[in-house]
Scaffold this motif. Structure first.
Motif, PDB file in Angstrom:
ATOM      1  N   LYS A  62      -4.440   4.654  -7.334  1.00 40.16           N
ATOM      2  CA  LYS A  62      -5.217   4.606  -6.087  1.00 40.16           C
ATOM      3  C   LYS A  62      -4.719   3.496  -5.159  1.00 40.16           C
ATOM      4  N   GLN A  63      -3.403   3.286  -5.093  1.00 39.09           N
ATOM      5  CA  GLN A  63      -2.867   2.206  -4.269  1.00 39.09           C
ATOM      6  C   GLN A  63      -3.305   2.334  -2.813  1.00 39.09           C
ATOM      7  N   GLY A  64      -3.513   3.570  -2.353  1.00 45.17           N
ATOM      8  CA  GLY A  64      -3.894   3.807  -0.961  1.00 45.17           C
ATOM      9  C   GLY A  64      -5.231   3.208  -0.570  1.00 45.17           C
ATOM     10  N   LEU A  65      -6.021   2.768  -1.565  1.00 43.26           N
ATOM     11  CA  LEU A  65      -7.320   2.153  -1.264  1.00 43.26           C
ATOM     12  C   LEU A  65      -7.238   0.629  -1.220  1.00 43.26           C
ATOM     13  N   SER A  66      -6.074   0.075  -1.543  1.00 44.47           N
ATOM     14  CA  SER A  66      -5.948  -1.380  -1.673  1.00 44.47           C
ATOM     15  C   SER A  66      -6.296  -2.110  -0.382  1.00 44.47           C
ATOM     16  N   GLN A  67      -5.693  -1.697   0.724  1.00 44.03           N
ATOM     17  CA  GLN A  67      -5.927  -2.403   1.982  1.00 44.03           C
ATOM     18  C   GLN A  67      -7.324  -2.146   2.512  1.00 44.03           C
ATOM     19  N   TRP A  68      -7.844  -0.959   2.244  1.00 43.32           N
ATOM     20  CA  TRP A  68      -9.210  -0.635   2.695  1.00 43.32           C
ATOM     21  C   TRP A  68     -10.238  -1.525   2.016  1.00 43.32           C
ATOM     22  N   THR A  69     -10.156  -1.645   0.680  1.00 37.99           N
ATOM     23  CA  THR A  69     -11.162  -2.447  -0.021  1.00 37.99           C
ATOM     24  C   THR A  69     -11.048  -3.922   0.349  1.00 37.99           C
ATOM     25  N   THR A 141       2.693  -6.670   0.295  1.00 35.20           N
ATOM     26  CA  THR A 141       3.755  -6.069  -0.516  1.00 35.20           C
ATOM     27  C   THR A 141       3.166  -5.219  -1.635  1.00 35.20           C
ATOM     28  N   LEU A 142       2.200  -5.774  -2.347  1.00 35.34           N
ATOM     29  CA  LEU A 142       1.611  -5.062  -3.478  1.00 35.34           C
ATOM     30  C   LEU A 142       0.802  -3.839  -3.054  1.00 35.34           C
ATOM     31  N   SER A 143       0.277  -3.871  -1.820  1.00 39.45           N
ATOM     32  CA  SER A 143      -0.592  -2.773  -1.378  1.00 39.45           C
ATOM     33  C   SER A 143       0.155  -1.671  -0.634  1.00 39.45           C
ATOM     34  N   GLY A 144       1.496  -1.773  -0.589  1.00 39.19           N
ATOM     35  CA  GLY A 144       2.283  -0.672  -0.035  1.00 39.19           C
ATOM     36  C   GLY A 144       2.482  -0.701   1.461  1.00 39.19           C
ATOM     37  N   SER A 145       2.430  -1.884   2.080  1.00 38.79           N
ATOM     38  CA  SER A 145       2.661  -1.964   3.525  1.00 38.79           C
ATOM     39  C   SER A 145       4.098  -1.576   3.875  1.00 38.79           C
ATOM     40  N   VAL A 146       4.290  -1.120   5.112  1.00 37.71           N
ATOM     41  CA  VAL A 146       5.623  -0.766   5.605  1.00 37.71           C
ATOM     42  C   VAL A 146       6.141  -1.938   6.427  1.00 37.71           C
ATOM     43  N   PHE A 147       7.211  -2.553   5.961  1.00 33.97           N
ATOM     44  CA  PHE A 147       7.800  -3.689   6.668  1.00 33.97           C
ATOM     45  C   PHE A 147       8.983  -3.221   7.503  1.00 33.97           C
ATOM     46  N   ILE A 148       9.024  -3.692   8.751  1.00 37.94           N
ATOM     47  CA  ILE A 148      10.068  -3.262   9.683  1.00 37.94           C
ATOM     48  C   ILE A 148      10.846  -4.472  10.169  1.00 37.94           C
ATOM     49  N   ASP A 149      12.151  -4.387  10.064  1.00 43.29           N
ATOM     50  CA  ASP A 149      13.029  -5.435  10.588  1.00 43.29           C
ATOM     51  C   ASP A 149      13.340  -5.108  12.038  1.00 43.29           C
ATOM     52  N   ARG A 150      12.581  -5.696  12.948  1.00 42.42           N
ATOM     53  CA  ARG A 150      12.725  -5.344  14.365  1.00 42.42           C
ATOM     54  C   ARG A 150      14.033  -5.837  14.961  1.00 42.42           C
ATOM     55  N   LYS A 151      14.723  -6.720  14.261  1.00 44.64           N
ATOM     56  CA  LYS A 151      15.999  -7.210  14.768  1.00 44.64           C
ATOM     57  C   LYS A 151      17.135  -6.243  14.463  1.00 44.64           C
ATOM     58  N   ASN A 152      16.862  -5.322  13.557  1.00 44.68           N
ATOM     59  CA  ASN A 152      17.910  -4.397  13.137  1.00 44.68           C
ATOM     60  C   ASN A 152      17.417  -2.967  13.331  1.00 44.68           C
ATOM     61  N   ARG A 153      17.855  -2.321  14.368  1.00 45.51           N
ATOM     62  CA  ARG A 153      17.361  -0.990  14.708  1.00 45.51           C
ATOM     63  C   ARG A 153      17.615   0.002  13.573  1.00 45.51           C
ATOM     64  N   SER A 154      18.748  -0.104  12.909  1.00 48.41           N
ATOM     65  CA  SER A 154      19.072   0.814  11.822  1.00 48.41           C
ATOM     66  C   SER A 154      18.065   0.691  10.687  1.00 48.41           C
ATOM     67  N   LYS A 171      -0.461  11.949   2.215  1.00 50.64           N
ATOM     68  CA  LYS A 171      -1.519  11.935   3.235  1.00 50.64           C
ATOM     69  C   LYS A 171      -1.974  10.501   3.492  1.00 50.64           C
ATOM     70  N   GLN A 172      -1.000   9.629   3.632  1.00 61.76           N
ATOM     71  CA  GLN A 172      -1.240   8.204   3.851  1.00 61.76           C
ATOM     72  C   GLN A 172      -1.118   7.899   5.340  1.00 61.76           C
ATOM     73  N   SER A 173      -2.176   7.393   5.920  1.00 67.51           N
ATOM     74  CA  SER A 173      -2.153   7.028   7.334  1.00 67.51           C
ATOM     75  C   SER A 173      -1.471   5.677   7.521  1.00 67.51           C
ATOM     76  N   VAL A 174      -1.121   5.373   8.759  1.00 72.31           N
ATOM     77  CA  VAL A 174      -0.566   4.058   9.082  1.00 72.31           C
ATOM     78  C   VAL A 174      -1.297   3.490  10.291  1.00 72.31           C
ATOM     79  N   PHE A 175      -1.300   2.168  10.373  1.00 69.01           N
ATOM     80  CA  PHE A 175      -1.930   1.493  11.502  1.00 69.01           C
ATOM     81  C   PHE A 175      -0.887   0.662  12.234  1.00 69.01           C
TER      82      PHE A 175
END
Length: 279
Positions: A62-69, A141-154, A171-175
């Motif tokens: 149930k990792q998808g509930l980590s950030q919600w709780t 990191t543990l809750s499955g966040s998406v990290f983006i390196d904005r300095k590197n477009r690739s 069926k995982q939403s993003v914010f």
């Protein structure tokens, strides 16, 4: 040596007492700093809770509930300790799944707003640098966040591709905060939105769900060093479908969301100070 220790002990007690008095507004010049300190301690504490909860929920599938709780625990504590109340209009739209949720971004206090609104089975996208922050980074990191390196477009595109696959598979939403930075506006306003969130939604063929927070600068402002009790009004807008859209439709989607969010910012105006008991 003993005298120095005694002075230090009494000095520490004096500082603690001053911070407590500042927190409750008795020593007004210290109120902002005392309450910010408590806010940061709540973030750190909930970051530890979130990291532990993420481990347990991941093992339970149930990792998808980590950030919600974690969000709900943080908001509950902050609401009663700091006296910041969030009132949500059209909360049913927050149950849309999967979706790309977007909101205006005023200051660091927006973490509290996310605490009140963050949907189940949703993860934030964040700058890669946040990954290395103590407590918050561990939890993200543990809750499955998406990290983006904005300095590197690739790398950023790869991160988006992987997130889109996760959205479709789980069926995982993003914010996202589409303004891209905190506005620190002292009056109701909205920075021009960036298009990343809308490219993401079209690529994943999932709806965009905007929500808008009233301007809370009357009771929280870094520039004015204000941090008091208050009420923030949130209006969640109806989902905007993207099924059948292509990259050619991103501009019109962007303009639609920009217009609707700006109108809602103007409609909501300011959040309000209050001194009544929280219900």
């Amino acid at each position: 040596m003993v005298e120095a220790a005694a002075v230090l002990k009494h000095g520490s007690r004096g500082v603690a007492a001053a911070l407590v008095l500042g927190f409750f507004g008795v020593i007004k010049p210290l109120q902002f700093y005392s309450r910010v300190l408590v806010y940061l301690l709540l973030i750190a504490g909930c970051g530890i809770y979130g990291a532990l909860a993420s481990i347990v929920l991941t093992l339970a599938g149930k990792q998808g509930l980590s950030q919600w709780t974690t969000a709900r625990v943080f908001y509950t504590l902050a609401r009663y300790i700091l006296g910041i109340k969030v009132v949500i209009s059209n909360p049913e739209a927050l149950k849309t799944r999967p979706a790309v949720f977007v909101s205006n971004h005023q200051s660091e206090l927006d973490i509290l707003i996310l605490g009140a609104t963050f949907p189940q089975y949703c993860s934030v996208t964040a700058k890669k640098a946040l990954k290395y922050y103590p407590f918050l980074g561990w939890f993200m990191t543990l809750s499955g966040s998406v990290f983006i390196d904005r300095k590197n477009r690739s790398d950023a595109l790869k991160a988006f591709d992987s997130a889109v696959k996760k959205v479709n598979r789980d069926k995982q939403s993003v914010f996202m905060f589409p303004e891209g930075t905190r506005s620190y506006y002292q009056e109701p306003g909205l920075l021009p939105l960036k298009k990343g969130a809308f490219h993401f939604a079209v690529q994943g063929q999932v709806p965009v769900v905007p929500f808008v927070a009233s301007n809370y600068s009357k009771f929280f402002s870094f520039q004015k060093r204000i941090f008091e009790k208050g009420t923030i009004e949130i209006k969640v807008l109806d989902p905007i479908e993207t099924k059948g859209m292509t990259a050619a439709d991103v501009n019109s989607l962007y303009e639609k969301v920009q217009t609707s969010m700006k109108e809602t910012v103007d409609e909501l105006g300011y959040g309000s100070l209050y001194n009544d008991k929280l219900k």
